[in-house]
Design a protein around this motif. Structure first.
Motif, PDB file in Angstrom:
ATOM      1  N   MET A  43     -32.840  -9.159  22.622  1.00  0.00           N
ATOM      2  CA  MET A  43     -32.386  -7.780  21.621  1.00  0.00           C
ATOM      3  C   MET A  43     -32.473  -6.645  22.370  1.00  0.00           C
ATOM      4  O   MET A  43     -32.701  -5.610  21.961  1.00  0.00           O
ATOM      5  CB  MET A  43     -33.637  -7.864  20.601  1.00  0.00           C
ATOM      6  N   LEU A  45     -30.017  -4.779  23.681  1.00  0.00           N
ATOM      7  CA  LEU A  45     -29.213  -3.645  23.036  1.00  0.00           C
ATOM      8  C   LEU A  45     -29.562  -3.076  21.709  1.00  0.00           C
ATOM      9  O   LEU A  45     -29.254  -2.056  21.254  1.00  0.00           O
ATOM     10  CB  LEU A  45     -27.985  -3.963  23.004  1.00  0.00           C
ATOM     11  N   THR A  46     -30.467  -4.051  21.144  1.00  0.00           N
ATOM     12  CA  THR A  46     -31.144  -3.621  19.841  1.00  0.00           C
ATOM     13  C   THR A  46     -31.933  -2.362  20.040  1.00  0.00           C
ATOM     14  O   THR A  46     -32.095  -1.423  19.038  1.00  0.00           O
ATOM     15  CB  THR A  46     -32.026  -4.731  19.383  1.00  0.00           C
ATOM     16  N   LYS A  97     -22.540 -10.199  12.029  1.00  0.00           N
ATOM     17  CA  LYS A  97     -23.653 -10.661  12.747  1.00  0.00           C
ATOM     18  C   LYS A  97     -24.551  -9.324  12.952  1.00  0.00           C
ATOM     19  O   LYS A  97     -24.099  -8.104  12.682  1.00  0.00           O
ATOM     20  CB  LYS A  97     -23.363 -11.237  13.871  1.00  0.00           C
ATOM     21  N   GLU A  98     -25.923  -9.416  13.228  1.00  0.00           N
ATOM     22  CA  GLU A  98     -26.851  -8.234  13.386  1.00  0.00           C
ATOM     23  C   GLU A  98     -26.471  -7.301  14.307  1.00  0.00           C
ATOM     24  O   GLU A  98     -26.641  -6.358  14.105  1.00  0.00           O
ATOM     25  CB  GLU A  98     -28.222  -8.846  13.562  1.00  0.00           C
ATOM     26  N   ASP A  99     -25.811  -8.081  15.400  1.00  0.00           N
ATOM     27  CA  ASP A  99     -25.671  -6.975  16.511  1.00  0.00           C
ATOM     28  C   ASP A  99     -24.374  -6.064  16.251  1.00  0.00           C
ATOM     29  O   ASP A  99     -24.314  -4.737  16.480  1.00  0.00           O
ATOM     30  CB  ASP A  99     -25.166  -7.833  17.712  1.00  0.00           C
ATOM     31  N   ALA A 103     -24.559  -1.912  15.659  1.00  0.00           N
ATOM     32  CA  ALA A 103     -23.777  -1.131  16.377  1.00  0.00           C
ATOM     33  C   ALA A 103     -23.223  -0.107  15.518  1.00  0.00           C
ATOM     34  O   ALA A 103     -22.764   1.144  15.798  1.00  0.00           O
ATOM     35  CB  ALA A 103     -22.532  -2.093  17.127  1.00  0.00           C
TER      36      ALA A 103
END
Length: 290
Positions: A43, A45-46, A97-99, A103
Motif C-alpha cells: 500500500m 502509494l496509498t 479497484k481501491e488504487d 488516485a
C-alpha cells in the motif's frame, strides 16, 4: 571548520534548529514504522494518496482560522478519514479497484486544496501548506508530533501480531480471528494521523517521505520485521539530522533536504543492502567451501 561547528553547533546555538531536530525525530519514530506496514501490505502509494487527501480539510481549517494548529489538524484528520472511507466504498460497490479510486480522490483533493488556500492566502501560505515549515515549529506543534508518535507506537504494539498476520496471510487471520477489520481501520487511522503530523512539518507534498523512504531502505537490509521496524526508525532519525545540517550549511530548503537525505540512504541501501542490493546481487559471494 571543526567537527563541532559542522555537526553540533547549529543545534547548540539556535533554538529553531533544536525544535526542528526534535520534530524530525518525533516524525521519524512514528511515521517510519507505519511506512513499514504500508510497504508490507503493498500500500505504499496509498500513503502518498492519503497525504494529499488531507489537503482540502487543512485548507478549510486555514480558511476558517488562518494558520491555526487545531483547526488545520482537525480539518486534515476529517478529510483523510473521509477519503479513506469513500475510496473503500467506491472499491466495494463499483467496478473500480481501491488504487484507482484513491488516485481519483488524490488528484481531486490536491486540486481542491490548492484552490481553497489560494482563495484567501498568498503564495507564501500555499508554499507553507505544500512544503511545510520545519524550521518554524512551535511548542504546540512539537507536543502534537510527540503525542502522535507516542500514540502510534503504543497502538502498533497493541495490534502488532494481527497486523503482521494480516500482512503475511490475511486469509489465515480471517479464519482464526475477527480482528482483521478493526486492525485494518486502526492502522488506516494511524496512517492518517502521522500524515497530519507530517503535514505541519513537511507539507502535504513531502509528508509521506519520512514514512516510505526509511521503510523501503530498511527492507533492503533484513527480512526480520521487528528489525526492519527498528532500522527504519533509525534511518528516519538520521535523515532528519543530516537533512537539517545540509540545509543549514548550504542554505537549501529544509523539508526537501530532509527527504533528500532519506533518498540518499535509500540509494545506498539499493547498492549495498544485504537483502537484494545491487552489490550483493551482482558480486559473487563465497559460501561454504570444501
Amino acid at each position: 571548520m571543526s567537527p563541532y561547528d559542522l555537526l553540533i553547533a547549529p543545534f547548540a546555538e539556535f533554538d529553531f534548529m533544536k525544535r526542528a531536530l526534535v520534530g524530525s525525530f518525533a516524525l521519524a519514530m512514528g511515521a517510519a514504522p507505519v511506512g513499514v506496514f504500508l510497504m508490507l501490505r503493498r500500500m505504499s502509494l496509498t500513503g502518498d494518496a492519503m497525504a494529499h487527501a488531507i489537503l482540502p480539510g487543512a485548507a478549510v481549517g486555514y480558511l476558517v482560522a488562518g494558520l491555526s494548529l487545531p483547526a488545520m489538524t482537525l480539518g486534515g484528520l476529517i478529510a483523510g478519514v473521509t477519503v479513506a472511507v469513500l475510496a473503500g466504498l467506491v472499491a466495494r460497490f463499483t467496478a473500480l479497484k481501491e488504487d484507482a479510486s484513491l488516485a481519483a480522490f488524490y488528484l481531486l483533493s490536491l486540486a481542491v486544496g490548492v484552490m481553497l488556500v489560494s482563495l484567501r492566502g498568498s503564495n507564501v501560505d500555499l508554499l507553507h501548506v505544500l512544503f511545510g515549515t520545519v524550521l518554524a515549529l512551535d511548542d504546540a506543534t512539537l507536543i502534537l508530533l510527540a503525542s502522535i508518535a507516542s500514540l502510534t507506537l503504543v497502538a502498533m504494539a497493541a495490534i502488532y501480531r494481527p497486523l503482521v498476520l494480516e500482512c503475511m496471510d490475511p486469509s489465515f487471520l480471517r479464519s482464526v480471528s475477527s480482528a482483521g477489520t478493526p486492525v485494518h481501520f486502526i492502522f488506516l487511522g494511524l496512517v492518517v494521523l502521522n500524515l497530519v503530523g507530517g503535514f505541519h512539518a513537511l507539507g502535504t507534498l513531502l509528508a509521506v517521505g519520512l514514512m516510505m523512504l526509511p521503510a523501503a531502505s530498511a527492507r533492503l537490509w533484513t527480512q526480520d520485521i521487528s528489525v526492519i521496524l527498528l532500522i527504519s526508525a533509525a534511518m528516519g532519525v538520521v535523515s532528519g539530522y543530516a537533512g537539517l545540517l545540509v540545509s543549514y550549511h548550504l542554505g537549501l530548503p529544509t523539508g526537501p533536504s530532509v527527504i533528500s537525505a532519506a533518498g540518499a540512504i535509500y540509494v545506498l541501501s539499493l547498492i549495498f543492502g544485504a537483502e537484494g542490493g545491487f552489490a550483493r546481487r551482482f558480486i559473487p559471494i563465497r559460501h561454504l567451501e570444501a
